[in-house]
Design a protein around this motif. Structure first.
Motif, short mmCIF file in Angstrom:
data_model
loop_
_atom_site.label_atom_id
_atom_site.label_comp_id
_atom_site.label_asym_id
_atom_site.label_seq_id
_atom_site.Cartn_x
_atom_site.Cartn_y
_atom_site.Cartn_z
N ALA A 102 19.14 -18.98 -30.67
CA ALA A 102 18.91 -17.24 -30.47
C ALA A 102 20.33 -16.90 -31.05
O ALA A 102 19.93 -15.75 -31.70
N GLY A 103 21.38 -17.51 -31.02
CA GLY A 103 22.70 -16.93 -31.76
C GLY A 103 22.67 -16.49 -33.00
O GLY A 103 23.33 -15.74 -33.76
N THR A 107 15.82 -14.40 -30.45
CA THR A 107 15.22 -14.67 -29.22
C THR A 107 13.69 -14.70 -29.50
O THR A 107 12.79 -15.06 -28.57
N ASN A 108 13.09 -14.60 -30.97
CA ASN A 108 11.63 -14.52 -30.95
C ASN A 108 10.97 -15.92 -30.83
O ASN A 108 11.54 -17.11 -31.79
N PRO A 109 10.40 -16.21 -29.85
CA PRO A 109 9.86 -17.86 -29.57
C PRO A 109 8.85 -18.43 -30.72
O PRO A 109 8.75 -19.65 -31.01
N VAL A 110 8.23 -17.09 -31.52
CA VAL A 110 7.08 -17.85 -32.37
C VAL A 110 8.18 -18.41 -33.64
O VAL A 110 7.88 -19.44 -34.12
N LEU A 111 9.05 -17.72 -33.95
CA LEU A 111 10.11 -18.21 -34.88
C LEU A 111 10.85 -19.81 -34.77
O LEU A 111 10.61 -20.65 -35.34
N ARG A 112 11.16 -19.82 -33.41
CA ARG A 112 11.43 -21.01 -32.93
C ARG A 112 10.72 -22.17 -32.73
O ARG A 112 11.04 -23.12 -33.24
N LEU B 93 14.67 -29.35 -35.78
CA LEU B 93 14.11 -29.61 -34.59
C LEU B 93 15.05 -29.25 -33.26
O LEU B 93 14.85 -28.97 -32.35
N GLY B 94 16.06 -30.11 -33.56
CA GLY B 94 17.24 -30.15 -32.33
C GLY B 94 16.96 -31.35 -31.37
O GLY B 94 17.56 -31.28 -30.34
N PHE B 113 5.71 -27.62 -26.77
CA PHE B 113 4.63 -27.00 -27.85
C PHE B 113 4.73 -26.83 -29.44
O PHE B 113 4.04 -26.03 -30.01
N GLY B 114 6.03 -27.11 -29.76
CA GLY B 114 6.30 -27.30 -31.35
C GLY B 114 6.56 -28.55 -31.71
O GLY B 114 5.83 -28.98 -32.63
N GLY B 115 7.81 -29.14 -31.26
CA GLY B 115 8.27 -30.55 -31.78
C GLY B 115 7.01 -31.46 -31.93
O GLY B 115 7.01 -32.14 -32.70
N LEU B 116 6.46 -31.35 -30.66
CA LEU B 116 5.54 -32.68 -30.35
C LEU B 116 4.42 -32.56 -31.34
O LEU B 116 4.06 -33.65 -31.93
#
Lengths: 168, 179
Positions: A102-103, A107-112, B93-94, B113-116
């Motif tokens: 996020a830093g 904080t956009n969850p879709v991007l993450r 991914l981290g 919901f992403g990495g897996l």
């Protein structure tokens, strides 16, 4: 038993604990700790649900055999053990976006989640390509002093360190 | 029957492993990526202390005839190329395959919901191209399942003991410079 409720333990206590755990996986189950084959099995099992039995006949899935085995149970156990530890210390919490990400990226969850999917593709492909991951090569293979595992573990970190410098 | 007993052992060992990973902070994205950014050495400390502890016990038990080793075969094409691809994914991914299972249990939804999903796709791509890869790049620079003592043609302990000292010295140095 208060130590079970602490949020963090010394990394050396954790590492020595994992080392001792490895003695017992060899002694009792005749197996080293490893995780990544389970993800390939799961992938094959999911594909089999949609496309039928011919999926299991792919050369790679015939090699690893699409069945629940010791390592599959180990990975399920990791989920439960982590949940137990996090719950005991009160550090369990639902979170979409890690602070460090996020830093830099917000904080956009879709991007993450998108980045996590792409990262996961490389991780899943690389783990099968190298025939092991941070646990199978990096811990279990390294402690057996296997050349292939030391080469892999060093390559994981060289690739990871270079990519992290580009990302942050 | 014996097979089912082993499945239960797998689950028990997994619970202990996941518990330790979470207590070490290794289920957290920030801890793993900080290691790759070389600002927090928690992951390396866990891995190296596990390796040194495991190595001494496993070679002792091997010499007692209690266990056998399970070395993986490898090649430059497998381990270097695959390892670098893995590293790229590791940073983006981290999490890695073991710690993502822990991250799922810790409540991290980018892992669940992403990495897996990504890992399943990546493993599926490998399975799809396995026949071609197996006949090509995976065989380049093959060195089999050789161990470092075999490679150096020495007694196991000639490698185990210096390796243990080197790892402990490295950990001591990491602590002494405050990392």
């Amino acid at each position: 038993m208060e130590f079970l409720m602490e949020a963090r333990w010394s990394p050396y206590v954790v590492g020595i604990g994992i080392g001792i755990l490895s003695w017992f996986t060899f002694l009792i189950s005749n197996k080293p700790i490893a995780c990544s084959t389970t993800f390939a099995k799961s992938s094959g099992m999911i594909e089999k649900l949609f496309r039928g039995d011919k999926v299991a006949q792919k050369a790679y899935y015939e090699k690893i055999n699409l069945k629940v085995d010791w390592q599959f149970m180990l990975v399920i156990g990791i989920v439960l053990g982590s949940f137990l530890s996090a719950t005991l210390s009160g550090s369990f919490g639902l979170q979409w976006v890690p602070d460090l990400w996020a830093g830099t990226y917000g904080t956009n969850p879709v991007l993450r989640v998108g980045a996590a999917v792409i990262g996961g593709i490389f991780l899943g492909l690389g783990a099968r390509w190298a025939d092991g991951c941070t646990s199978g090569h990096g811990i279990s293979g390294a402690m057996q002093l296997t050349l292939s595992s030391w080469v892999s573990a060093i390559s994981f970190f060289i690739g990871g360190i270079l990519a992290a410098q580009l990302l942050f | 029957m014996k097979n089912n007993t082993q499945l239960i052992w797998g689950l028990v060992f997994g619970v202990l492993f996941g518990f330790l990973l979470q207590k070490g902070g290794a289920t957290q994205y920030d801890v793993i990526v900080s290691q790759l950014l070389l600002t927090d050495f928690t992951v390396l400390k866990i891995m190296l202390s596990a390796v040194v502890t495991g190595m001494i016990g496993i070679y002792y038990m091997k010499h007692k005839g209690w266990i056998q080793l399970h070395p993986k075969k490898g090649s430059v094409g497998k381990n270097v190329v695959g390892g670098l691809i893995f590293g790229l994914g590791f940073a983006l991914l981290g999490y890695c395959p073991g710690t993502i299972a822990g991250a799922v249990g810790n409540g991290y939804l980018d892992a669940t919901f992403g990495g897996l999903i990504g890992i399943f796709i990546g493993a599926g791509i490998f399975a799809a191209y396995y026949p071609q890869l197996q006949d090509g790049i995976l065989q380049k620079g093959d060195y089999g399942d050789v161990s470092l003592p075999q490679l150096l043609k020495v007694n196991d302990w000639v490698v185990v003991i210096p390796a243990a000292f080197l790892i402990v010295a490295l950990l001591y140095w990491i602590e002494s410079v405050g990392l």
